[in-house]
Design an enzyme around this catalytic site. Structure first.
Site, PDB file in Angstrom:
ATOM      1  N   TYR A   1       0.824  -1.226   0.000  1.00  0.00           N
ATOM      2  CA  TYR A   1       0.000   0.000   0.000  1.00  0.00           C
ATOM      3  C   TYR A   1       0.851   1.266   0.000  1.00  0.00           C
ATOM      4  O   TYR A   1       2.051   1.201   0.140  1.00  0.00           O
ATOM      5  CB  TYR A   1      -1.067   0.002   1.092  1.00  0.00           C
ATOM      6  CG  TYR A   1      -0.680  -0.206   2.542  1.00  0.00           C
ATOM      7  CD1 TYR A   1       0.590   0.001   3.036  1.00  0.00           C
ATOM      8  CD2 TYR A   1      -1.662  -0.628   3.450  1.00  0.00           C
ATOM      9  CE1 TYR A   1       0.886  -0.179   4.384  1.00  0.00           C
ATOM     10  CE2 TYR A   1      -1.373  -0.809   4.795  1.00  0.00           C
ATOM     11  CZ  TYR A   1      -0.092  -0.583   5.242  1.00  0.00           C
ATOM     12  OH  TYR A   1       0.197  -0.766   6.552  1.00  0.00           O
ATOM     13  N   GLU A   2       0.176   2.374  -0.236  1.00  0.00           N
ATOM     14  CA  GLU A   2       0.820   3.688  -0.369  1.00  0.00           C
ATOM     15  C   GLU A   2       1.804   3.707  -1.543  1.00  0.00           C
ATOM     16  O   GLU A   2       2.895   4.261  -1.481  1.00  0.00           O
ATOM     17  CB  GLU A   2       1.529   4.060   0.942  1.00  0.00           C
ATOM     18  CG  GLU A   2       1.743   5.554   1.158  1.00  0.00           C
ATOM     19  CD  GLU A   2       0.572   6.415   0.783  1.00  0.00           C
ATOM     20  OE1 GLU A   2      -0.523   6.211   1.339  1.00  0.00           O
ATOM     21  OE2 GLU A   2       0.747   7.290  -0.086  1.00  0.00           O
TER      22      GLU A   2
END
Ligand code: FAD
Length: 587
Positions: A439-440
């Site tokens: 994620y990110e």
């Protein structure tokens, strides 16, 4: 199951000797708040809260998970009480801007404290970091009314925030977002579905403030047509009190590999006419606003690598000191001894320790650069620090999270069979760590960003400045002589790879991109090698002899086991043409 004790002397050292906390604390705007006594008190109190409140809930959260019942998400036993105590102690506002009710302390201090929350309980720590992202968004781009309505309660932690970007067809490519926002008087009505929304619904706070990426009807296609909206779970009256529930439903919680306590929600907006939201800033500038806060968000996720490496190291060390098995070769007259006496166990422990220290050095250094980019009085100096931050963010995120995951895996190896058994808790760290590489912005996307935006766009200027600074490190003296050559070879390899990849990208973009991940690995390794060498030098001046010796060992180990492998990445970086021979039509 093992506990967690914040490594305060390591953190103080990274703050002082690597990030340059003394200079940062003296910058305009920080000078009043960040005295030595205040900082020590904050670190010690945070260490206590992490060890006594958050760490014991880590395994509970993994076992119990968050549950969805009749549209309401129940967090695991103890999470609500821990969150209330977190808010009551004022932790939420720690590194938030003073003008909006925060404590206005340097970001790097906030990073040290966040490391503790994350090591103690990664799933818990996600709620405050998403709230922090929503605060940054509103503080920077919100209208006066939005700030007045939402900021005080978000800053205090009374309400929580989320980031709603992802949809089933729009993950890495947010240009594919379809969520619709139609103007209706002073508001917009949003309809559509978001997936994978961390803490999208929960029982920790009475209201949840969603930052939602959506598309207005006349907008341009792709990412340029996206706008950002504030959409609260409960509408907020003008006097700040809670009004009607908004048109948002949590359809499902994802069953995940790890971070079980963190509810990962599928959210449906507008099933009954449209969820009511207000525009942040101007229409069509949503992605631009997201980009402006991306560095902070990526730094926070990169920190998960440090935090997991530290937690895994502590657990492996404690186990190795107690598990009796076999007789080490040198101990002929003795019986069985704890496994820490075996050379290979020591190698693994030192590897974990050096990775925890190297990633911490990288993250704190980068956070310190952000503080300088914000607060240095001179505009040109601020711009130089910002260029350094932009260059380092991809490795702060991707290189660190990869090390955290490796350390969690090594922890299992140190435990032997018991590492594979859930009861020890070693497996939880591995499962929890895995998402940080995804994620990110996946680690592959970070590598693309490093090559295309950070290396190519400025013709290698920021990389050139960093390499010049690395070369300027004076490692004279007999203690660090072995390290000196390995660091020089690594820097040479980094320079060579940067030049050749930049040139290759001009003519063969896809082939160059196929070498981006090994390039990121090389860059992260060399930068961390430089920082661990700086740590060894700094520890030799004014720290006690035992601490200084430990830092020399860590730096030497990092150089021999990690830096030494960096030049070997050159063929992979240059080998994009081989990768491109994998034919999508014939696989
Ligand atoms: C537990 C969890 C929590 C999350 N929390 C949130 C949240 O709070 N809010 C939110 O909005 N989202 C959240 N996400 C979503 C997360 O950010 C995305 O999963 C992530 O960005 C990747 O998108 P994707 O899953 O669609 O994978 P895809 O984009 O489909 O990627 C699949 C693979 O293709 C690669 N790939 C894709 N495009 C490229 C490219 N251009 N170049 C090279 N490789 C590429 C990727 O690196 C990856 O290896 C969360 C996800 C999870 C699993």
């Amino acid at each position: 199951m093992s506990g967690y004790a914040a490594p305060l002397s390591e953190m103080r050292f990274a703050l002082d000797a690597i990030a340059g906390f003394g200079e940062i604390a003296a910058l305009p705007g920080y000078d009043a708040a960040a005295s030595r006594e205040t900082v020590d008190a904050i670190l010690e109190e945070a260490a206590k809260f992490a060890a006594e409140v958050l760490a014991p809930l880590n395994a509970v959260g993994d076992r119990e998970r968050s549950r969805l019942e009749n549209g309401t998400v129940h967090t695991p036993t103890g999470f609500k009480a821990a969150y209330d105590a977190f808010v009551a102690s004022g932790w939420s506002a720690l590194a938030m801007p003073e003008e909006h009710g925060g404590q206005g302390l340097p970001l790097v201090l906030g990073i040290a404290v966040l490391e503790m929350w994350t090591s103690a309980n990664l799933a818990f720590s996600l709620c405050p970091i998403l709230t922090q992202a929503a605060v940054e968004l509103l503080a920077t781009h919100g209208s006066d009314e939005q700030r007045q309505l939402y900021l005080p309660k978000l800053m205090s932690g009374e309400w929580a925030g989320t980031m709603n970007l992802t949809e089933p067809q729009a993950g890495s490519d947010l240009g594919a977002v379809r969520m619709r926002a139609i103007k209706d008087g002073d508001y917009y009505r949003l309809t559509g579905q978001k997936i994978f929304i961390t803490y999208g619904e929960h029982d920790l706070t009475p209201n949840i403030v969603h930052a939602v990426l959506a598309r207005t009807p006349a907008s341009a296609p792709g990412s340029k047509g996206l706008s950002l909206f504030i959409v609260p779970k409960f509408l907020v009256n003008r006097d700040g009190s809670l009004g009607e529930p908004n048109d948002i439903r949590c359809l499902k919680l994802e069953e995940k590999l790890g971070i079980h306590a963190s509810p990962t929600c599928v959210l449906s907006y507008g099933d009954n006419g449209g969820a009511i939201g207000t525009l942040i800033g101007e229409e069509g500038r949503g992605i631009e606003y997201m980009f402006l806060m991306m560095n902070g968000a990526r730094l926070n996720v990169g920190l998960q690598g440090v935090a997991i490496a530290e937690r895994a190291y502590q657990q492996a060390r404690d186990y190795a000191l107690n598990r009796v098995q076999g007789r080490p070769v040198a101990a002929i007259d003795e019986g069985a001894l704890p496994i820490i006496h075996h050379p290979d166990i020591r190698r693994m422990l030192l590897g974990m320790r050096s990775d925890a220290e190297a990633t911490r050095a990288l993250l704190y250094y980068t956070a310190g650069q952000i503080d300088r980019a914000r607060r240095e009085p001179d505009g040109e100096t601020r711009a130089q620090h910002q260029a350094r931050v932009d260059l380092l963010i991809p490795i702060a995120k991707a290189w660190s999270t990869a090390r955290g995951f490796e350390a969690a895996s090594t922890n299992i190896q140190v435990h032997g069979g018991m590492g594979f058994i859930e009861e020890t808790g070693a497996a939880q760290h591995l499962r929890d760590a895995r998402i940080s590489l995804i994620y990110e912005g996946t680690n592959g996307i970070q590598a693309n960003d490093l090559l295309t935006r950070k290396l190519v766009r400025d013709d290698g200027a920021a990389m050139h400045d960093l390499i010049a600074e690395m070369r300027g490190l004076d490692l004279a003296g007999p203690d660090l002589v072995g390290l000196k050559k390995l660091l020089r070879d690594g820097i040479d390899a980094l320079e060579k790879a940067s030049e050749s990849l930049r040139k290759l990208y001009r003519t063969h973009q896809a082939i160059a991109l196929a070498g981006a991940v090994p390039f990121l690995e090389l860059f992260g390794t060399v930068t961390a090698g430089w920082l661990t060498a700086r740590a060894a030098l700094a520890a030799g001046r004014g720290y006690d002899a035992e601490f200084a010796a430990a830092k020399r060992v860590t730096a030497q180990f990092f150089a021999e086991h990690r830096l030494a492998t960096a030049p070997a990445l050159l063929p992979a970086i240059a080998g994009g043409a081989t990768v491109m021979q994998l034919d999508p039509d014939r696989i």
